[in-house]
Design an enzyme around this catalytic site. Structure first.
Site, short mmCIF file in Angstrom:
data_model
loop_
_atom_site.label_atom_id
_atom_site.label_comp_id
_atom_site.label_asym_id
_atom_site.label_seq_id
_atom_site.Cartn_x
_atom_site.Cartn_y
_atom_site.Cartn_z
N CYS A 117 0.82 -1.22 0.00
CA CYS A 117 0.00 0.00 0.00
C CYS A 117 0.85 1.27 0.00
CB CYS A 117 -0.95 0.00 1.19
SG CYS A 117 -2.13 -1.36 1.13
N HIS A 254 -3.21 7.61 1.50
CA HIS A 254 -3.60 6.27 1.07
C HIS A 254 -4.98 5.97 1.65
CE1 HIS A 254 -3.89 2.08 0.46
NE2 HIS A 254 -3.65 1.75 1.71
N ASN A 284 -10.03 0.03 -0.51
CA ASN A 284 -8.57 0.14 -0.49
C ASN A 284 -8.01 -0.48 -1.76
OD1 ASN A 284 -5.83 -0.10 -0.02
ND2 ASN A 284 -6.03 -0.89 2.06
N1 ACO Z 1 -18.34 -7.94 9.10
C1 ACO Z 1 -18.84 -8.16 10.32
N2 ACO Z 1 -18.07 -8.38 11.39
C2 ACO Z 1 -16.75 -8.39 11.21
C3 ACO Z 1 -16.15 -8.18 9.95
C4 ACO Z 1 -17.01 -7.95 8.87
N3 ACO Z 1 -16.56 -7.72 7.63
N4 ACO Z 1 -14.82 -8.23 10.09
C5 ACO Z 1 -14.56 -8.47 11.38
N5 ACO Z 1 -15.72 -8.57 12.05
C6 ACO Z 1 -15.91 -8.84 13.47
C7 ACO Z 1 -14.74 -9.52 14.09
O1 ACO Z 1 -14.79 -10.91 13.86
C8 ACO Z 1 -14.91 -9.15 15.54
O2 ACO Z 1 -15.88 -10.03 16.08
P1 ACO Z 1 -15.69 -10.61 17.58
O3 ACO Z 1 -15.69 -9.39 18.45
O4 ACO Z 1 -16.89 -11.48 17.72
O5 ACO Z 1 -14.39 -11.33 17.57
C9 ACO Z 1 -15.52 -7.77 15.48
O6 ACO Z 1 -16.03 -7.61 14.15
C10 ACO Z 1 -14.53 -6.66 15.77
O7 ACO Z 1 -13.35 -6.92 15.04
P2 ACO Z 1 -12.11 -5.96 15.10
O8 ACO Z 1 -11.01 -6.55 14.28
O9 ACO Z 1 -11.84 -5.60 16.52
O10 ACO Z 1 -12.72 -4.68 14.37
P3 ACO Z 1 -12.04 -3.29 14.15
O11 ACO Z 1 -12.93 -2.23 14.65
O12 ACO Z 1 -10.61 -3.30 14.58
O13 ACO Z 1 -12.08 -3.16 12.58
C11 ACO Z 1 -10.65 -3.39 10.67
C12 ACO Z 1 -11.41 -4.11 11.78
C13 ACO Z 1 -11.65 -2.64 9.82
C14 ACO Z 1 -9.92 -4.42 9.84
C15 ACO Z 1 -9.66 -2.41 11.33
O14 ACO Z 1 -8.86 -3.06 12.28
C16 ACO Z 1 -8.78 -1.76 10.30
O15 ACO Z 1 -9.23 -1.01 9.47
N6 ACO Z 1 -7.48 -2.01 10.40
C17 ACO Z 1 -6.58 -1.48 9.42
C18 ACO Z 1 -6.44 -2.50 8.39
C19 ACO Z 1 -6.31 -1.94 7.04
O16 ACO Z 1 -6.75 -0.90 6.68
N7 ACO Z 1 -5.65 -2.74 6.22
C20 ACO Z 1 -5.49 -2.41 4.88
C21 ACO Z 1 -4.13 -2.74 4.42
S1 ACO Z 1 -2.96 -1.79 5.24
C22 ACO Z 1 -3.21 -0.28 4.81
O17 ACO Z 1 -3.64 -0.06 3.72
C23 ACO Z 1 -2.91 0.75 5.79
#
Ligand code: ACO
Length: 327
Positions: A117, A254, A284
């Site tokens: 990314c 980004h 993304n």
């Molecule tokens: N739909 C429904 N529920 C979901 C989904 C989904 N698509 N994905 C995860 N969940 C659930 C999880 O299983 C978890 O359930 P649990 O509590 O029963 O275990 C709950 O939602 C919370 O999960 P978290 O991982 O704590 O959710 P969070 O608020 O952290 O959001 C996310 C997750 C969106 C991935 C976040 O951590 C994020 O954006 N991280 C950055 C990752 C990113 O952007 N990566 C891209 C590549 S790197 C870059 O470009 C910077």
């Protein structure tokens, strides 16, 4: 005595998105997820997905054609092609050479940059160095991805986050007096920290598994580092050049997650109006997200000549970087 230096000017911008749009509601039909969850946690409402026969190089070529048209330059002027991608057409040769061939560009320099990314920040910095060193006059710097091909479509924690697309800049070496209010790339900064190799990776590859593999991510760890590093990356550019955050006309970050973008904007004390957001429509698109956001900002009339613009990105590795330019 006046010193004349070479500086890389943005001569043109183009973006391309595949025709097929996949909404959150469509994903909710095949995954245990919902439109509400995706919107609330990421800001994403839809993404574009490439057709089966549409390759990363095809997206790149379309974006490149549009950027050349915007620059009013012929393909024959292109001497350097740098493609930032983690989803190359093939393991080798470089997708940049496929782009060169499909565009009909002349013999020149063509290679890929792989910083996931952060790829576009790396590609801009590398291209800027090549241009200022006199290796070429006119360059295409392209971010192009088909992440749909490396997603595990049964994994709701990653499948909802990404989309396909491409964006391109035409960068041109021009003689400049080197002042900060003259147009061109003013500063770039790059970093990597391989201790985080396992926080965001693809679980396959020619050497490790002889397969392509699927994207795996420790989302919380990525989130935590992204906010801090992305803000620092802009602060470093400001320190290098003597500008203040308030001098920035636009931040084009980004596009990973709206919450990351907003948190970085707050840390820098930026008016949200000055932060370009396209993650809602594009999701993304990894290395393509910044040039696609630039193309969108140009189309919407938000990006205009003379503006001070910062770009920043973080991705797998972790690798991250930033660039400051006077458009
Ligand atoms: N739909 C429904 N529920 C979901 C989904 C989904 N698509 N994905 C995860 N969940 C659930 C999880 O299983 C978890 O359930 P649990 O509590 O029963 O275990 C709950 O939602 C919370 O999960 P978290 O991982 O704590 O959710 P969070 O608020 O952290 O959001 C996310 C997750 C969106 C991935 C976040 O951590 C994020 O954006 N991280 C950055 C990752 C990113 O952007 N990566 C891209 C590549 S790197 C870059 O470009 C910077």
């Amino acid at each position: 005595m006046r010193t004349i230096v070479l500086r890389s000017l943005v001569a043109g911008i183009g973006g391309y998105l595949p025709a097929r749009i996949v909404t959150n509601a469509e994903l909710a039909l095949v995954l245990d997820t919902s439109d509400a969850w995706i919107r609330e946690r990421t800001g994403i409402t839809r993404r574009h997905v490439a057709a089966d026969d549409e390759l990363t190089s095809d997206l790149a070529v379309e974006a490149a054609r549009r950027a050349l048209q915007n620059a009013d330059l012929p393909v024959s002027a292109v001497e350097l092609i740098v493609v930032a991608t983690s989803t190359p057409d093939h393991t080798f040769p470089a997708t940049a050479t496929a782009v060169q061939r499909k565009l009909g560009a002349p013999i020149g320099i063509a290679f890929d940059v792989q910083a996931v990314c952060a790829g576009f920040a790396y590609a801009v910095a590398v291209t800027d160095s090549f241009l200022r060193a006199g290796h070429a006059r006119t360059a295409l710097v392209i971010g192009a991805e088909t992440f749909s091909r490396i997603l595990d479509w049964t994994d709701r924690t990653t499948a909802v986050l990404f989309g396909d697309g491409a964006g391109a800049l035409v960068l041109r070496a021009e003689r400049s007096a080197g002042r900060l209010d003259d147009r061109g790339v003013l500063a770039t900064r790059l970093w990597a920290d391989g201790r985080h190799y396992g926080d965001l990776y693809v679980d396959g590859g020619p050497s490790a598994t002889r397969t392509t593999g699927h994207l795996r991510m420790n989302g919380r760890e990525v989130f935590r580092h992204a906010v801090v590093r992305l803000a620092e990356s802009v602060e470093a550019l400001l320190a290098d050049t003597g500008f203040a955050a308030g001098d920035l006309d636009l931040l084009v970050p980004h596009q990973a997650n709206l919450r990351i973008i907003e948190a970085v904007g707050r840390r820098l004390g930026l008016d949200p109006q000055r932060v370009v957001v396209t993650v809602d429509r594009h999701a993304n698109t990894s290395a393509a997200s910044i040039p696609l956001a630039l193309a969108t900002a140009l189309e919407e009339g938000r990006l205009t000549r003379g503006q001070l613009v910062a770009l920043n990105a973080l991705g797998g590795g972790f690798a991250w970087g930033s660039a400051l330019l006077r458009f």
